[in-house]
Design a protein around this motif. Structure first.
Motif: not given
Length: 210
Positions: A118-129
């Motif tokens: 039930e776990w979700l992981r959202i990754r944005c590798p190219e976004l300057t966070v």
């Protein structure tokens, strides 16, 4: 006169021999130069041979990227467990399949979502966070991560959010970046908003990133 003609003939023959010898030496040098140039050609062939693995690696990377993109599944492709489970380990996340969110806007086009139980992981590798914050909803199990700077940049590049999806949940998470504004070029600006909810009367959750 005969002696004079004989002497001239002898000199001519001698000059011809010298010229022939000189021509032979020049030809030998040219052959030697061609022979010396041959290793350079061999080195070029060797360089092409060395470059072949790099090309193969690029092809493998493109193939892997295409395979990764093709394995994307619907968010609810697998049933969600009725009982809460522990947060996945790093090894479990590594093997987690990619999933397609309910809705994805242009701002989140470069992000990828993975699901384990039930776990979700959202990754944005190219976004300057610049920052990640939970604007509202349940805090249980919510975790953020911002990648350190890379490639000589002083700004962090890449980040991710992780949370469980369980019936009755509602969450709004905001990912911010840097941009021009009243505070200068490093003003914190909203980049992506992640909304997750699973109402009691709905068969599956809804997760949007835009």
């Amino acid at each position: 006169m005969r002696l004079r003609f004989a002497w001239i003939a002898w000199m001519a023959a001698g000059m011809a021999g010298v010229l022939a010898a000189a021509a032979g030496t020049s030809g030998a040098q040219q052959d030697g130069a061609r022979s010396a140039a041959a290793p350079a050609g061999a080195q070029q062939d060797g360089a092409r041979s060395d470059a072949a693995p790099a090309s193969a690696q690029q092809d493998a990377a493109r193939s892997a990227a295409a395979t990764d993109a093709g394995e994307e599944r619907p968010l609810d492709a697998e049933p969600f467990p009725a009982e809460a489970s522990k947060q996945p380990t790093a090894a479990e996340w590594k093997a987690a399949p990619r999933v397609r969110l309910s809705r994805t806007g242009p701002a989140a086009a470069g992000c990828r979502a993975y699901r384990m139980r039930e776990w979700l992981r959202i990754r944005c590798p190219e976004l300057t966070v610049s920052a990640i914050s939970l604007l509202g909803g349940k805090t249980e199990g919510v975790a953020f991560w911002i990648d350190p700077p890379r490639g000589g940049s002083e700004l962090p590049r890449g980040g991710e959010v992780m949370f469980p999806i369980r019936r009755g949940d509602r969450r709004v998470i905001q990912i911010l970046t840097f941009g021009p504004g009243y505070d200068g070029p490093f003003t914190l600006l909203p980049a992506i908003v992640v909304q997750e909810q699973w109402l009691d009367d709905e068969p599956a959750p809804t997760v949007a990133a835009s």
